[in-house]
Enzyme design. Structure first.
Site, PDB file in Angstrom:
ATOM      1  N   LYS A 143     -12.481  -2.292   7.305  1.00 40.05           N
ATOM      2  CA  LYS A 143     -12.638  -2.860   5.960  1.00 40.05           C
ATOM      3  C   LYS A 143     -13.424  -4.161   5.978  1.00 40.05           C
ATOM      4  O   LYS A 143     -14.325  -4.329   5.180  1.00 40.05           O
ATOM      5  CB  LYS A 143     -11.280  -3.061   5.298  1.00 40.05           C
ATOM      6  CG  LYS A 143     -10.732  -1.784   4.654  1.00 40.05           C
ATOM      7  CD  LYS A 143      -9.407  -2.017   3.963  1.00 40.05           C
ATOM      8  CE  LYS A 143      -8.895  -0.713   3.336  1.00 40.05           C
ATOM      9  NZ  LYS A 143      -7.472  -0.804   3.005  1.00 40.05           N
TER      10      LYS A 143
ATOM     11  N   ASP B  51       0.947  -6.455   6.696  1.00 42.58           N
ATOM     12  CA  ASP B  51      -0.131  -5.507   6.425  1.00 42.58           C
ATOM     13  C   ASP B  51      -1.382  -6.343   6.177  1.00 42.58           C
ATOM     14  O   ASP B  51      -1.546  -6.947   5.119  1.00 42.58           O
ATOM     15  CB  ASP B  51       0.232  -4.646   5.220  1.00 42.58           C
ATOM     16  CG  ASP B  51      -0.847  -3.615   4.902  1.00 42.58           C
ATOM     17  OD1 ASP B  51      -2.005  -3.818   5.322  1.00 42.58           O
ATOM     18  OD2 ASP B  51      -0.539  -2.621   4.234  1.00 42.58           O
TER      19      ASP B  51
ATOM     20  N   HIS C   7       0.848  -1.192   0.000  1.00 42.97           N
ATOM     21  CA  HIS C   7       0.000   0.000   0.000  1.00 42.97           C
ATOM     22  C   HIS C   7       0.881   1.239   0.000  1.00 42.97           C
ATOM     23  O   HIS C   7       1.992   1.215   0.494  1.00 42.97           O
ATOM     24  CB  HIS C   7      -0.868  -0.024   1.251  1.00 42.97           C
ATOM     25  CG  HIS C   7      -1.905   1.047   1.290  1.00 42.97           C
ATOM     26  ND1 HIS C   7      -1.777   2.162   2.086  1.00 42.97           N
ATOM     27  CD2 HIS C   7      -3.059   1.185   0.623  1.00 42.97           C
ATOM     28  CE1 HIS C   7      -2.843   2.928   1.927  1.00 42.97           C
ATOM     29  NE2 HIS C   7      -3.640   2.362   1.041  1.00 42.97           N
TER      30      HIS C   7
HETATM   31  C1  LIG Z   1      -6.551  -0.001   2.512  1.00 48.85           C
HETATM   32  C2  LIG Z   1      -5.188  -0.445   2.792  1.00 48.85           C
HETATM   33  C3  LIG Z   1      -4.378   0.246   3.695  1.00 48.85           C
HETATM   34  C4  LIG Z   1      -4.796   1.545   4.314  1.00 48.85           C
HETATM   35  O1  LIG Z   1      -5.850   1.360   5.172  1.00 48.85           O
HETATM   36  P1  LIG Z   1      -6.836   2.546   5.615  1.00 48.85           P
HETATM   37  O2  LIG Z   1      -7.515   1.949   6.776  1.00 48.85           O
HETATM   38  O3  LIG Z   1      -7.702   2.797   4.430  1.00 48.85           O
HETATM   39  O4  LIG Z   1      -6.006   3.728   5.947  1.00 48.85           O
HETATM   40  C5  LIG Z   1      -3.139  -0.273   3.996  1.00 48.85           C
HETATM   41  N1  LIG Z   1      -2.710  -1.410   3.422  1.00 48.85           N
HETATM   42  C6  LIG Z   1      -3.439  -2.079   2.524  1.00 48.85           C
HETATM   43  C7  LIG Z   1      -2.908  -3.347   1.957  1.00 48.85           C
HETATM   44  C8  LIG Z   1      -4.701  -1.609   2.169  1.00 48.85           C
HETATM   45  O5  LIG Z   1      -5.416  -2.257   1.258  1.00 48.85           O
END
Ligand SMILES: *Cc1c(COP(=O)(O)O)cnc(C)c1O
Length: 747
Positions: free
Chosen positions: A389, A350, A259
């Site tokens: 998410k 992540d 990201h």
């Molecule tokens: C969406 C995402 C982020 C950032 O997350 P937010 O909660 O939107 O700030 C970080 N890493 C990955 C792999 C993502 O898909």
């Protein structure tokens, strides 16, 4: 007042007599009457099967009274109780029976309940009192600490002189515009929007009071040593971990499939990145990093080749891996830990899209906070998760989980990085939602929620395959396929890991040289393929590019997660219901029907036909799809993509230096034609697939330009279907659209 302030508490009574002629003076009716008098609402079921469904659909139920004698039809009371307990370990259950039948009830079953109610002997008022006490204890028990205190404080409604300046919403009421805003959201949002100067709620920065308690409970639930609530998304969570582990000049080993917040973390810290390159198949689906890349020797080789690293003996400070990949592939985390223990002290996964992994055994040992961990040997492990998410939290609600390895993580020192990125006025509503999100996943309830998502996804996957068979039988025409193993009687599709492992010898995944079982496909992430590309990357004579289907679905209110040129991805999160997925199925079928009827373009996309009449007004759908497919075929899109992603980056300067050029105004904006050999000032990330093809400070090469110009040509040819590339500014010029980006001006 109770925790369920705005609702009457609800009691579920399961009793065959409950619907007997109204007014009948049966014991159960007297109990209902007494409960109503206490202010409890009652939902009644006569059959246990129906009762289970009712229970399933009514999460407001706070206590169950079940008759021991449920008659001969359907399941027994015992089975009913066990099934309820599979979903909910805490809800009070009372068995209604008579004293002389007590010996029929085993001690073990009794221990699953709050005991018996003698419906003929105890007075209805006594019973109602017992029920009410149990119910309130239950509601108290399911309310997590921060949320509980926040509700409490909000209710007491003190006259406060502290910020926020809207004072529980009152400021908004002084203006007509403000009033609209206030009434749209409702009173509680404003009253719960409090400042850090409320001592009752503790401090997010110091992890004290109920705030700290909430984080500690979350740590238990997610199997971490420490959990940190982050109110600015995983974008910030990643920067926190980056700043905690890296300083200027340190080497960080990063998944190229990362990201953009990671690039920001690297820029902020001044670290030097080297990359792990994930494989990809002809569909552009990212296949994960090969386990060989985690070997000390391979990494030393990458360090040796990196022109920015002078001291080649330097230790790697942090490794960052995206788990799961954007396409739903998940790693054998234990193997990664074992391989990396010789390489570096800190590993961050992540897991922005993967916060649910801990709650279902199918993900066993495939997520950062997994069971298998050797704290004397393994590296320190960090997980960053966007709770918002795929679990249930407000946007920006994220968590960092920490598990110490051979080099202990010092919470106080880590907190310095945490505070560096945390507002001194965090949004308490987000914190409360994180507290609730964690509590929702505790125990069997969490497992049941994830099981439901998996079951929904399996039903959907099976249905797509079944429809393919039916269509093939009928007229051998096209249909969507699912990117998954070809399930057979021997290899069944189910919720066991063995169904979803990627094997070296399998062909369906399209990756060469895999190590069997290192990767697994997460069943809740469903990629559908459209016709057009073969697994070897060659393009078929005809095809149906996915952006067309995706746009059609969008017009019907269905938004996929990600659209490739011949694939699109749907997520089955805990919010997905059967209604939602069957609407998707029927929409896909409708698309096929209209496409096969070759309706005019304007019928499916009237807005685009009106906006670009010279392009689209005369076309029918099949012709349009063919034009787009031939365009992509001429560009050999699958191979162009493979090429750009398999090249090794050529860094001219580290990302922080590229950024310093931006600040110093030593950059210029150039069109694609003039970019060859220039140094990128910003990250270039095409969507799909959302992976950087160039990082700031890297040299722009021929494969990069070929790839970008394929995107540029596509956008010129198909207005309304434009791709998106972060870092690229598309400009409408006289001769059509042109891509620009910022590059470094060299002295
Ligand atoms: C969406 C995402 C982020 C950032 O997350 P937010 O909660 O939107 O700030 C970080 N890493 C990955 C792999 C993502 O898909």
């Amino acid at each position: 007042m109770t925790s369920s302030a705005n609702h009457n508490p609800v009691v579920h009574i399961v009793d065959p007599d409950v619907n007997a002629a109204s007014g009948a003076e049966t014991a159960v009716h007297q109990i209902i009457e007494a409960l109503n008098e206490q202010g409890c609402q009652v939902i009644a079921s006569t059959h246990p099967q129906e009762a289970l469904q009712t229970f399933h659909g009514h999460t407001e139920i706070g206590c169950i009274l079940v008759n021991w004698d449920l008659g001969k039809k359907g399941i027994s009371t015992e089975k009913y109780i066990r099934e309820v307990r599979e979903r909910n370990e805490l809800i009070p259950i009372f068995i209604m029976t008579e004293k002389h039948r007590l010996e029929e009830i085993s001690y073990e079953l009794m221990s699953l309940t709050q005991g018996c109610i003698w419906k003929m002997e105890d007075t209805p008022q006594f019973i109602a009192g017992r029920v009410e006490r149990a119910l309130h204890r239950y509601l108290d028990g399911i309310t997590p600490p921060f949320f509980k205190e926040l509700m409490q404080y909000t209710r007491e409604y003190k006259y406060a002189w502290h910020t926020p300046g809207h004072m529980g919403g009152l400021a908004f009421l002084k203006s007509p515009t403000g009033r609209l805003f206030y009434h749209f959201f409702g009173e509680n949002v404003f009253r719960a929007d409090l400042s850090v100067s409320v001592p009752e709620l503790g401090s997010l920065m110091e992890h004290s009071g109920v705030n700290g308690e909430a984080e500690r409970q979350a740590a238990k639930i997610f199997n971490a040593d420490q959990t940190y609530f982050v109110t600015n998304g995983t974008s910030t969570a990643n920067k926190i971990v980056g700043c905690a582990c890296l300083k200027r000049g340190d080497i960080v080993l990063v998944d190229r499939n990362c990201h953009k917040s990671l690039q920001h973390a690297i820029t902020l810290t001044g670290a030097i990145p080297i990359y792990l390159i994930p494989s990809r198949n002809a569909y552009g689906i990212i296949g994960g990093i090969h386990p060989e890349e985690f070997l000390l020797k391979a990494i030393q080789e990458t360090v040796r080749k990196c022109p920015l690293i002078r001291n080649k003996k330097q230790k790697i400070k942090l490794t960052v891996i995206t788990n799961s990949t954007y396409d739903g592939l998940i790693y054998d985390v234990v193997e990664i830990k074992q391989r990396l223990q010789k390489v570096c002290d800190n590993v961050m996964f992540d897991e922005a899209w993967y916060a649910y992994a801990h709650f279902h055994p199918i993900y066993h040992d495939r997520f950062a906070m997994c069971k298998t961990h050797d704290e004397t040997k393994h590296p320190n492990i960090f997980a960053t998760q966007s709770t918002h998410k795929l679990l249930a939290a407000f946007s920006q609600g994220s968590m960092i989980h920490v598990r110490s390895g051979q080099n202990k993580v010092d919470p106080d020192r880590f907190n310095e990085a945490f505070m560096m990125h945390t507002s001194t006025s965090p949004q308490y509503v987000i914190i409360a939602s994180l507290d609730v999100a964690a509590k929702m996943m505790e125990g069997k309830a969490g497992r049941a929620l994830i099981q439901e998502s998996i079951d929904e996804a399996l039903i959907f996957r099976k249905k797509i395959v079944q429809m393919a068979h039916q269509i093939k039988k009928k007229d051998r025409s096209w249909w969507f396929s699912v990117w998954q193993p070809p399930f057979t009687a021997k290899r069944k599709m189910n919720d066991q890991p063995s169904s979803w492992l990627l094997k070296a010898k399998d062909r369906w995944h399209g990756y060469a040289g895999l190590q069997s079982d290192f990767l697994m496909l997460d069943p809740i992430k469903v990629t559908l393929l459209t016709p057009g590309v073969n697994l070897d990357g060659s393009m078929q004579a005809s095809g149906l590019p996915a952006p067309i289907v995706s746009k059609f679905l969008m017009n019907r209110g269905i938004v996929d997660e990600k659209t490739g040129f011949y694939s699109f991805l749907f997520l089955f999160s805990i919010g997905v219901t059967q209604g939602k997925s069957s609407f998707l199925l029927s929409s896909l079928s409708l698309f096929k029907k209209l496409f096969d009827q070759n309706v005019p373009f304007a019928e499916l996309f009237p807005d685009l036909a009106a906006k670009y009449p010279e392009k689209y007004a005369h076309l029918r759908m099949q012709e349009f799809a063919q034009t787009m497919h031939q365009h992509l075929k001429k560009k050999d899109i699958a191979k162009t993509t493979l090429k750009v992603f398999s090249q090794i980056a050529e860094p001219k300067m580290p990302p922080y230096e590229a950024y310093e050029h931006i600040v110093d105004d030593k950059v210029q904006e150039l069109p694609l034609q003039k970019l060859l050999g220039k140094t990128a000032a910003v990250m270039l990330v095409p969507y799909p697939p959302g992976i950087p093809i160039v990082m700031p400070g890297e040299i722009i090469t021929k494969p990069v330009l070929d790839y970008l110009s394929a995107f540029e040509d596509f956008d010129r040819a198909f207005p309304g279907f434009e791709t998106e590339t972060h870092g690229i500014v598309p400009k409408q010029e006289e001769d059509g659209l042109r891509y620009y980006t910022q590059v470094i001006i060299h002295k």
